[in-house]
Motif scaffolding. Sequence first.
Motif, short mmCIF file in Angstrom:
data_model
loop_
_atom_site.label_atom_id
_atom_site.label_comp_id
_atom_site.label_asym_id
_atom_site.label_seq_id
_atom_site.Cartn_x
_atom_site.Cartn_y
_atom_site.Cartn_z
N TYR A 269 0.93 -1.41 -0.08
CA TYR A 269 0.01 0.04 0.09
C TYR A 269 0.79 1.27 -0.21
N VAL A 270 0.53 2.43 -0.56
CA VAL A 270 1.27 3.69 -0.37
C VAL A 270 0.61 4.60 0.52
N PHE A 271 1.57 5.47 0.72
CA PHE A 271 1.25 6.32 1.84
C PHE A 271 1.38 7.85 1.34
N PRO A 272 0.34 8.56 0.61
CA PRO A 272 0.79 10.15 0.44
C PRO A 272 0.97 11.03 1.27
N ILE A 273 1.51 11.96 1.14
CA ILE A 273 2.08 13.15 2.05
C ILE A 273 0.56 13.59 2.83
N GLY A 274 0.70 13.76 4.13
CA GLY A 274 -0.23 14.35 4.83
C GLY A 274 -0.67 15.70 4.37
N ARG A 276 -3.63 16.86 3.38
CA ARG A 276 -4.83 16.86 2.70
C ARG A 276 -5.78 16.62 3.30
N GLU A 277 -7.15 17.07 2.87
CA GLU A 277 -8.41 16.51 3.54
C GLU A 277 -8.59 15.16 3.64
N ASN A 278 -8.08 14.66 2.71
CA ASN A 278 -8.35 13.04 2.79
C ASN A 278 -7.16 12.13 2.73
N SER A 279 -5.95 12.55 3.45
CA SER A 279 -4.61 11.99 3.68
C SER A 279 -4.56 11.89 5.01
N GLU A 280 -3.66 11.15 5.41
CA GLU A 280 -3.45 10.59 6.89
C GLU A 280 -2.60 11.41 7.55
N VAL A 281 -2.51 11.75 8.81
CA VAL A 281 -1.33 12.58 9.53
C VAL A 281 -0.52 11.58 10.13
N PHE A 282 0.56 11.33 9.73
CA PHE A 282 1.13 9.95 10.24
C PHE A 282 1.66 10.11 11.89
N ARG A 283 1.34 9.01 12.53
CA ARG A 283 1.58 9.11 14.04
C ARG A 283 1.37 10.42 14.63
N VAL A 284 0.28 11.12 14.36
CA VAL A 284 -0.43 12.16 15.24
C VAL A 284 -1.53 11.63 15.92
N LYS A 285 -1.43 11.63 17.35
CA LYS A 285 -2.60 11.15 18.25
C LYS A 285 -3.68 12.09 18.45
N GLU A 286 -3.43 13.19 18.12
CA GLU A 286 -4.74 14.22 18.19
C GLU A 286 -5.70 13.83 17.06
N LYS A 287 -6.88 14.19 17.33
CA LYS A 287 -7.90 13.96 16.41
C LYS A 287 -7.72 15.04 15.26
N VAL A 288 -7.92 14.56 13.75
CA VAL A 288 -7.68 15.57 12.67
C VAL A 288 -8.86 16.26 12.45
N PRO A 289 -8.99 17.38 12.47
CA PRO A 289 -10.37 17.93 12.12
C PRO A 289 -10.70 17.79 10.57
N ALA A 290 -10.90 16.68 10.05
CA ALA A 290 -11.29 16.51 8.68
C ALA A 290 -12.50 15.97 8.53
N GLN A 291 -13.32 16.81 7.46
CA GLN A 291 -14.55 16.24 7.07
C GLN A 291 -14.42 15.02 6.17
N MET A 292 -13.51 14.53 5.76
CA MET A 292 -13.65 13.50 4.80
C MET A 292 -12.48 12.25 5.38
N PRO A 293 -12.97 11.01 5.06
CA PRO A 293 -12.24 9.81 5.75
C PRO A 293 -11.03 9.78 4.64
N VAL A 294 -9.98 9.01 5.23
CA VAL A 294 -8.74 8.90 4.57
C VAL A 294 -9.04 8.01 3.33
N MET A 295 -8.50 8.29 2.11
CA MET A 295 -8.52 7.62 1.00
C MET A 295 -8.18 6.17 0.85
N ASP A 296 -8.28 5.48 0.07
CA ASP A 296 -7.97 4.05 0.13
C ASP A 296 -6.57 4.08 -0.37
#
Length: 476
Positions: A269-274, A276-296
């Motif tokens: 699987y690939v891991f795009p840069i964070g 973005r509204e639909n990307s993941e913030v790697f190793r950040v424990k705080e809740k990300v205030p995004a309106q969209m889920p992480v892309m597949d």
Amino acid sequence: MDRRTFLQHSVVLSGAFCLDFPAFARKIKSFGKPRLKIGIVSDIHIRDIKSASTFEHTLEYFRSQNVDGVIIAGDIADYGFESQFANAAEKWYKVFPNDLAPDGHIVEKLFVYGNHDLEGHNYGFVKKAHPDGAYREKEKISGRQAEIWEKYLHEKWEPIQLKQVNGYYFICGHYQNRKNMPGLDKFLERHHDKLVNKKKPFFYIQHTHPKDTCSSPYVWGQDGGEVTKLLSAYPNAVSFSGHSHTPLTDDRTIWQGAFTSVGTASLSYVFPIGARENSEVFRVKEKVPAQMPVMDYYKGKHGMLMTVYEDYITLERREFIHDELLGDNWIIPLPHSTADAPLSFENRAQKASVPQFGANAKVTVTRGTGKSRNKEEKKQIIAHFPSVLKKTTGVRAFDYEVQAEIRDEDVSKVMMTKRIFSPGSIMGENHDEEEVTCIFAEDEIPYKAPIRFVVRPCECFGKKGNPIYSEWIENN
């Protein structure tokens, strides 16, 4: 660099460091006869025979291209288990029996261990899947690296190994820790005379990225910097590394400075840069205030085919679900000039083409109720717009900037800016044609004033195309 080489470089690199397939097919005739072909993958994360099917399929493609060797830049066994390593070896020998291609030539194994291979048995998700500590202890590769390697791959294992394929040297540096490659300095000293060559490259493979090279500065998974310093003494060095899973659709995955460094993405699987509204913030424990889920991310299974010519190296970027090219072929001129470094971030940022929307592109807006990434129900406003692809507009967008503006008297004010990946951004263009959406919560734009959305296509080095706009709508 002689006059012939200079003129060839000038022709190939005029306006671009890469060529699309038709242009590449025309130019390749001037490159001469290929001297070496190498398949390249990383982070294959094998668990069982079923999960190894993509690996087998990829090896079959490399076999069809008559490769001389295959690089795996670490993380072969996902849990760091012997049985998983055995599954990978089984697939290898199924495709290349006795390490042989169909015509009988040897296909060299250019594999290295990664952190999962040696540490995976201690990871939390592995302990959860296999709570029996005695079983994990029995299965673990760690402490038995040489034994497992020699048992399943039928060759001697050493922490750092030198191999030669068609007259080209490959250094395989097995994972020992995340920060450095112990013993590499002495190894390079010992083999210095073999490696120094004004025109001929050598190839270095390790799992973590050499610090401040490919995908820097934002990528995770970099080492401590010692390898970068050591390889900087060798302009002809070409490094391949994995670990971060950064997709090959990001042109920052290849870097040039004192040497050349290439990220090898992942076949799992690939891991795009964070950010973005639909990307993941790697190793950040705080809740990300995004309106969209992480892309597949799991639909991105990337690898490369390297072809070495006298004066060039070409890298074909490919995904192995739909068997499509991910972008233009990267072209590395030989020998590498540290004074010029045509593939440096600075040079490519300056020369990068700007993506633009088509003439009839527009932004439409809908409203609805949905859940944020943190499962909070929200009233939402959704901006819809088309993807920007090379096959339709000449340049493919890396991502998109979406701004929410309000109208205050005679002034348009930007209230919020988001960046968004298209759903198929990690795939070939044929699977990136669907509409792009970017979601805002109504309470992210609390002002009771007319609102519109402004969208710009972006390329990865920072240039932005011309905007398209939605109509003004009421924000009551």
